[in-house]
Design an enzyme around this catalytic site. Structure first.
Site, short mmCIF file in Angstrom:
data_model
loop_
_atom_site.label_atom_id
_atom_site.label_comp_id
_atom_site.label_asym_id
_atom_site.label_seq_id
_atom_site.Cartn_x
_atom_site.Cartn_y
_atom_site.Cartn_z
CB ALA A 1 -0.88 -0.01 1.24
CD GLU B 1 -2.38 -7.42 2.72
OE1 GLU B 1 -1.98 -6.29 2.38
OE2 GLU B 1 -3.04 -7.62 3.74
N1 COA Z 1 4.60 3.14 -0.58
C1 COA Z 1 5.00 4.30 -1.13
N2 COA Z 1 6.12 4.43 -1.85
C2 COA Z 1 6.86 3.33 -2.05
C3 COA Z 1 6.50 2.08 -1.52
C4 COA Z 1 5.31 2.01 -0.76
N3 COA Z 1 4.88 0.87 -0.23
N4 COA Z 1 7.44 1.18 -1.86
C5 COA Z 1 8.36 1.84 -2.59
N5 COA Z 1 8.00 3.14 -2.71
C6 COA Z 1 8.70 4.19 -3.44
C7 COA Z 1 9.95 4.68 -2.69
O1 COA Z 1 9.58 5.61 -1.70
C8 COA Z 1 10.74 5.28 -3.82
O2 COA Z 1 10.17 6.52 -4.14
P1 COA Z 1 11.11 7.83 -4.35
O3 COA Z 1 12.02 7.45 -5.48
O4 COA Z 1 10.15 8.92 -4.68
O5 COA Z 1 11.83 8.01 -3.07
C9 COA Z 1 10.45 4.33 -4.98
O6 COA Z 1 9.23 3.68 -4.66
C10 COA Z 1 11.50 3.28 -5.20
O7 COA Z 1 11.71 2.58 -3.98
P2 COA Z 1 13.12 2.45 -3.26
O8 COA Z 1 12.88 2.24 -1.80
O9 COA Z 1 14.01 3.60 -3.64
O10 COA Z 1 13.68 1.13 -3.94
P3 COA Z 1 14.70 0.07 -3.30
O11 COA Z 1 15.06 -0.85 -4.40
O12 COA Z 1 15.78 0.77 -2.56
O13 COA Z 1 13.82 -0.73 -2.21
C11 COA Z 1 11.86 -1.89 -1.39
C12 COA Z 1 12.74 -1.52 -2.63
C13 COA Z 1 10.63 -2.57 -1.94
C14 COA Z 1 12.66 -2.83 -0.48
C15 COA Z 1 11.49 -0.62 -0.62
O14 COA Z 1 10.96 0.32 -1.53
C16 COA Z 1 10.49 -0.83 0.47
O15 COA Z 1 10.83 -1.34 1.52
N6 COA Z 1 9.20 -0.46 0.23
C17 COA Z 1 8.17 -0.53 1.22
C18 COA Z 1 7.66 -1.94 1.35
C19 COA Z 1 6.59 -2.00 2.43
O16 COA Z 1 6.83 -1.75 3.57
N7 COA Z 1 5.38 -2.36 1.98
C20 COA Z 1 4.27 -2.51 2.86
C21 COA Z 1 3.50 -1.26 2.95
S1 COA Z 1 2.13 -1.44 4.06
#
Ligand code: COA
Length: 259
Positions: free
Chosen positions: A66, A114
């Site tokens: 999300a 999910e």
């Molecule tokens: N919600 C909002 N934005 C998200 C997102 C999420 N769940 N997951 C990734 N993004 C965004 C990042 O903020 C980033 O945006 P930006 O470039 O404007 O800063 C972009 O997507 C790319 O993600 P980034 O974190 O830079 O990539 P990464 O390869 O370093 O890491 C993940 C990838 C998936 C490990 C990491 O993005 C992450 O942990 N995301 C959240 C996962 C999560 O907790 N999901 C459950 C949500 S309830």
């Protein structure tokens, strides 16, 4: 309806829905969840659509959860509404009589995991990663994840994934029974299409009945065996059943119409 965050492709009865927010790893903001719900309703109503594939844009993310940026400042009541809305949309996928295949092309975290779990089948690319990392945010899964992960892989591993927030690889997901197949990224959509084509050649009525009967196993207060009896009985009134049995007896391939 106009769709802002979804792309569509319809070919030979197979509708591919692509979540398209690649710069956010296809994170599900409220609008995207609403659009997925609308897309499923439209796909259900469109006789040209026989099977649905859901995937994410790009090669890195299926759906990374999300959209966390929409969480800040929500009240308890608003949090509940968010979860209920997401659950309702994902339930509409699970209950869709047309098979829905998740083509998991990268991160499937939180709401992404999910979403994949609400689909009837899951094919993952080798680079896909699955997880329910909500505990890292002081949250729990809200779009059905605490329930469906147990249904799919059992309580032992589901507990571990929800409590640690750890990610697992596609291979581990295959071992746990979370996905049906793992394939190289380039073969992901072709493999999903291959599966879709196989299902497409069967009776849509029977396929829908099988989905409904199997879903009844998990439905609260519903006797799954009774649901099976009802769905089995219904088949006898369909053109498809007449066609399928006649074709068998006449030693030819059936031509199902879904009637
Ligand atoms: N919600 C909002 N934005 C998200 C997102 C999420 N769940 N997951 C990734 N993004 C965004 C990042 O903020 C980033 O945006 P930006 O470039 O404007 O800063 C972009 O997507 C790319 O993600 P980034 O974190 O830079 O990539 P990464 O390869 O370093 O890491 C993940 C990838 C998936 C490990 C990491 O993005 C992450 O942990 N995301 C959240 C996962 C999560 O907790 N999901 C459950 C949500 S309830």
């Amino acid at each position: 309806m106009e769709f802002k965050n979804l792309l569509f492709g319809l070919s030979n009865g197979i509708l591919t829905i692509t979540v398209n927010r690649p710069d956010k790893l296809n994170a599900l903001n409220k609008l995207t969840v609403q659009e997925i719900g609308q897309a499923i309703q439209e796909a259900k109503a469109n006789p040209e659509v026989k099977v649905i594939i859901i995937t994410g844009s790009g090669v890195k993310g299926f759906v990374a959860g999300a959209d966390i940026s929409e969480f800040l400042g929500l009240s308890v009541e608003q949090g509940k509404v968010l979860a209920k809305t997401g659950q309702d949309v994902f339930k509409s996928i699970e209950d869709c009589p047309k098979p829905v295949i998740a083509a998991v092309n990268g991160f499937a975290l939180g709401g992404g995991c999910e979403l994949a779990m609400a689909c009837h089948l899951r094919v993952a690319s080798e680079n896909a990663k699955f997880g329910q990392p909500e505990v890292n945010l002081g949250l729990i899964a809200g779009y059905g994840g605490t329930q469906r992960l147990i249904q799919l892989i059992g309580k032992t591993k589901a507990m571990e994934l929800h409590l640690t927030g750890d990610m697992i690889t596609a291979e581990q997901a295959l071992f746990l029974g979370l996905v049906n197949y793992v394939v190289p990224q380039a073969e992901l959509i072709p493999r999903c299409i291959e599966i879709a084509e196989r299902i497409k050649s069967k009776s849509p009525k029977a396929v829908g009945g099988a989905i409904a009967a199997m879903n009844a196993y998990f439905a609260e207060g519903v006797d799954g065996y009774k649901a099976e009896i009802d769905e089995f009985g219904k088949c006898f009134s369909s053109e498809d059943f007449k066609e399928g049995t006649s074709a068998f007896l006449e030693k030819r391939k059936p031509n199902f119409t879904g009637k």
